[in-house]
Design a protein around this motif. Structure first.
Motif, PDB file in Angstrom:
ATOM      1  N   ARG A 156       0.920  -1.060  -0.071  1.00  0.00           N
ATOM      2  CA  ARG A 156       0.060  -0.119   0.024  1.00  0.00           C
ATOM      3  C   ARG A 156       0.719   1.068  -0.035  1.00  0.00           C
ATOM      4  NH1 ARG A 156      -5.534   0.473   1.048  1.00  0.00           N
ATOM      5  NH2 ARG A 156      -5.705   2.390   2.410  1.00  0.00           N
ATOM      6  N   TYR A 157       0.595   2.128  -0.947  1.00  0.00           N
ATOM      7  CA  TYR A 157       1.628   3.138  -1.323  1.00  0.00           C
ATOM      8  C   TYR A 157       0.778   4.244  -0.700  1.00  0.00           C
ATOM      9  CZ  TYR A 157       5.236   0.742  -3.586  1.00  0.00           C
ATOM     10  OH  TYR A 157       6.492   0.099  -4.022  1.00  0.00           O
ATOM     11  N   TYR A 158       1.237   5.395   0.078  1.00  0.00           N
ATOM     12  CA  TYR A 158       0.746   6.403   0.424  1.00  0.00           C
ATOM     13  C   TYR A 158       1.468   7.968  -0.057  1.00  0.00           C
ATOM     14  CZ  TYR A 158      -0.949   3.072   4.177  1.00  0.00           C
ATOM     15  OH  TYR A 158      -1.156   2.080   4.570  1.00  0.00           O
ATOM     16  N   ARG A 159       0.450   8.619  -0.254  1.00  0.00           N
ATOM     17  CA  ARG A 159       0.719   9.837  -0.943  1.00  0.00           C
ATOM     18  C   ARG A 159       0.155  10.920   0.042  1.00  0.00           C
ATOM     19  NH1 ARG A 159      -0.908   9.601  -6.363  1.00  0.00           N
ATOM     20  NH2 ARG A 159       1.100   8.648  -6.680  1.00  0.00           N
ATOM     21  N   LEU A 160       0.792  12.058   0.288  1.00  0.00           N
ATOM     22  CA  LEU A 160       0.378  13.305   0.689  1.00  0.00           C
ATOM     23  C   LEU A 160      -0.682  14.156  -0.247  1.00  0.00           C
ATOM     24  CD1 LEU A 160       1.060  14.613   3.431  1.00  0.00           C
ATOM     25  CD2 LEU A 160       2.870  16.062   2.149  1.00  0.00           C
ATOM     26  N   THR A 161      -1.778  14.520   0.311  1.00  0.00           N
ATOM     27  CA  THR A 161      -2.753  15.126  -0.244  1.00  0.00           C
ATOM     28  C   THR A 161      -2.467  16.917  -0.189  1.00  0.00           C
ATOM     29  OG1 THR A 161      -4.081  15.503   1.570  1.00  0.00           O
ATOM     30  CG2 THR A 161      -4.611  13.391   0.036  1.00  0.00           C
ATOM     31  N   ASP A 162      -3.136  17.630  -0.909  1.00  0.00           N
ATOM     32  CA  ASP A 162      -2.972  19.288  -0.829  1.00  0.00           C
ATOM     33  C   ASP A 162      -3.484  19.380   0.779  1.00  0.00           C
ATOM     34  OD1 ASP A 162      -1.999  19.301  -3.175  1.00  0.00           O
ATOM     35  OD2 ASP A 162      -3.770  19.994  -4.213  1.00  0.00           O
ATOM     36  N   ARG A 163      -4.574  18.971   1.314  1.00  0.00           N
ATOM     37  CA  ARG A 163      -4.842  19.167   2.591  1.00  0.00           C
ATOM     38  C   ARG A 163      -3.781  18.524   3.793  1.00  0.00           C
ATOM     39  NH1 ARG A 163     -10.459  16.570   5.411  1.00  0.00           N
ATOM     40  NH2 ARG A 163      -9.952  17.381   7.236  1.00  0.00           N
ATOM     41  N   GLY A 164      -3.034  17.592   3.111  1.00  0.00           N
ATOM     42  CA  GLY A 164      -2.037  16.956   4.294  1.00  0.00           C
ATOM     43  C   GLY A 164      -0.902  17.995   4.170  1.00  0.00           C
ATOM     44  N   ARG A 165      -0.572  18.630   3.173  1.00  0.00           N
ATOM     45  CA  ARG A 165       0.610  19.247   2.904  1.00  0.00           C
ATOM     46  C   ARG A 165       0.244  20.609   3.725  1.00  0.00           C
ATOM     47  NH1 ARG A 165       4.178  17.924  -0.556  1.00  0.00           N
ATOM     48  NH2 ARG A 165       3.665  16.631  -2.248  1.00  0.00           N
ATOM     49  N   GLN A 166      -1.128  21.395   3.734  1.00  0.00           N
ATOM     50  CA  GLN A 166      -1.458  22.488   4.491  1.00  0.00           C
ATOM     51  C   GLN A 166      -1.498  22.002   5.836  1.00  0.00           C
ATOM     52  OE1 GLN A 166      -5.425  23.609   3.654  1.00  0.00           O
ATOM     53  NE2 GLN A 166      -5.432  25.367   4.822  1.00  0.00           N
ATOM     54  N   THR A 167      -1.800  21.063   6.281  1.00  0.00           N
ATOM     55  CA  THR A 167      -2.052  20.337   7.556  1.00  0.00           C
ATOM     56  C   THR A 167      -0.450  20.493   8.147  1.00  0.00           C
ATOM     57  OG1 THR A 167      -4.066  19.394   7.565  1.00  0.00           O
ATOM     58  CG2 THR A 167      -2.788  18.736   9.353  1.00  0.00           C
ATOM     59  N   LEU A 168       0.398  19.870   7.460  1.00  0.00           N
ATOM     60  CA  LEU A 168       1.677  19.827   7.858  1.00  0.00           C
ATOM     61  C   LEU A 168       2.256  21.137   8.106  1.00  0.00           C
ATOM     62  CD1 LEU A 168       4.454  18.235   8.289  1.00  0.00           C
ATOM     63  CD2 LEU A 168       4.687  18.109   5.894  1.00  0.00           C
ATOM     64  N   ALA A 169       2.252  22.178   7.121  1.00  0.00           N
ATOM     65  CA  ALA A 169       2.769  23.524   7.372  1.00  0.00           C
ATOM     66  C   ALA A 169       2.222  24.263   8.563  1.00  0.00           C
ATOM     67  CB  ALA A 169       2.289  24.222   6.005  1.00  0.00           C
ATOM     68  N   GLU A 170       0.881  23.836   8.973  1.00  0.00           N
ATOM     69  CA  GLU A 170       0.183  24.655   9.769  1.00  0.00           C
ATOM     70  C   GLU A 170       0.642  24.071  11.379  1.00  0.00           C
ATOM     71  OE1 GLU A 170      -3.910  24.300   8.992  1.00  0.00           O
ATOM     72  OE2 GLU A 170      -3.721  25.642   7.424  1.00  0.00           O
ATOM     73  N   GLN A 171       0.388  22.791  11.429  1.00  0.00           N
ATOM     74  CA  GLN A 171       0.794  22.030  12.468  1.00  0.00           C
ATOM     75  C   GLN A 171       2.353  21.869  12.938  1.00  0.00           C
ATOM     76  OE1 GLN A 171      -1.789  21.036  14.969  1.00  0.00           O
ATOM     77  NE2 GLN A 171      -2.852  22.334  13.393  1.00  0.00           N
ATOM     78  N   GLY A 172       3.004  21.636  11.746  1.00  0.00           N
ATOM     79  CA  GLY A 172       4.572  21.664  11.793  1.00  0.00           C
ATOM     80  C   GLY A 172       5.159  22.847  12.402  1.00  0.00           C
ATOM     81  N   GLY A 173       4.275  24.094  11.962  1.00  0.00           N
ATOM     82  CA  GLY A 173       4.882  25.583  12.300  1.00  0.00           C
ATOM     83  C   GLY A 173       4.507  25.503  13.999  1.00  0.00           C
ATOM     84  N   LEU A 174       3.364  25.087  14.466  1.00  0.00           N
ATOM     85  CA  LEU A 174       2.876  25.151  15.702  1.00  0.00           C
ATOM     86  C   LEU A 174       3.826  24.193  16.607  1.00  0.00           C
ATOM     87  CD1 LEU A 174      -0.928  24.868  15.397  1.00  0.00           C
ATOM     88  CD2 LEU A 174       0.495  26.998  16.145  1.00  0.00           C
TER      89      LEU A 174
END
Length: 125
Positions: free
Chosen positions: A76-94
């Motif tokens: 099973r291959y996993y890929r980041l979605t646009d929503r995932g990128r946005q969440t990573l940017a927001e939550q990663g910054g926090l």
């Protein structure tokens, strides 16, 4: 006690670490765990990782696709979605802001930063 504490810390940030590991492109669970271990985080077992991947998929932060392999089991291959990128940017910054605050408090309390090669994570590699 150190390993128990580290497990708790990792549990709090593992979702973000998995998202971050997928920024370079799609990957499957074993390789995600291997990449995280090579980053100094220690071994992350499938019983910990796969529920995270399922939760991220259910939240729409990653997509998954099963592929049959020519040899061996399918993956099973996993890929980041646009929503995932946005969440990573927001939550990663926090998280980074939180990390900075923790470092400030610990440094003020006399805690020393671990020296390379003399860290608890080195024992998990």
């Amino acid at each position: 006690m150190t390993s128990d504490r580290r497990a708790s810390w990792l549990k709090g940030v593992l979702d973000l670490l998995v998202l971050a590991s997928l920024t370079a492109g799609e990957n499957y669970g074993y390789e995600i765990a291997k990449d995280l271990a090579e980053s100094g985080l220690g071994q992350i077992k499938g019983g910990t990782l796969y529920p995270v991947l399922n939760r991220l998929e259910e939240a729409g932060l990653v997509t998954a696709e099963f592929r049959v392999a020519e040899r061996g089991p399918g993956r099973r291959y996993y890929r980041l979605t646009d929503r995932g990128r946005q969440t990573l940017a927001e939550q990663g910054g926090l998280w980074l802001s939180f990390d900075e605050s923790v470092r400030t408090v610990l440094a003020g309390g006399g805690a020393a930063a671990p020296r390379p090669g003399n860290t608890p994570e080195g024992s998990h590699r």
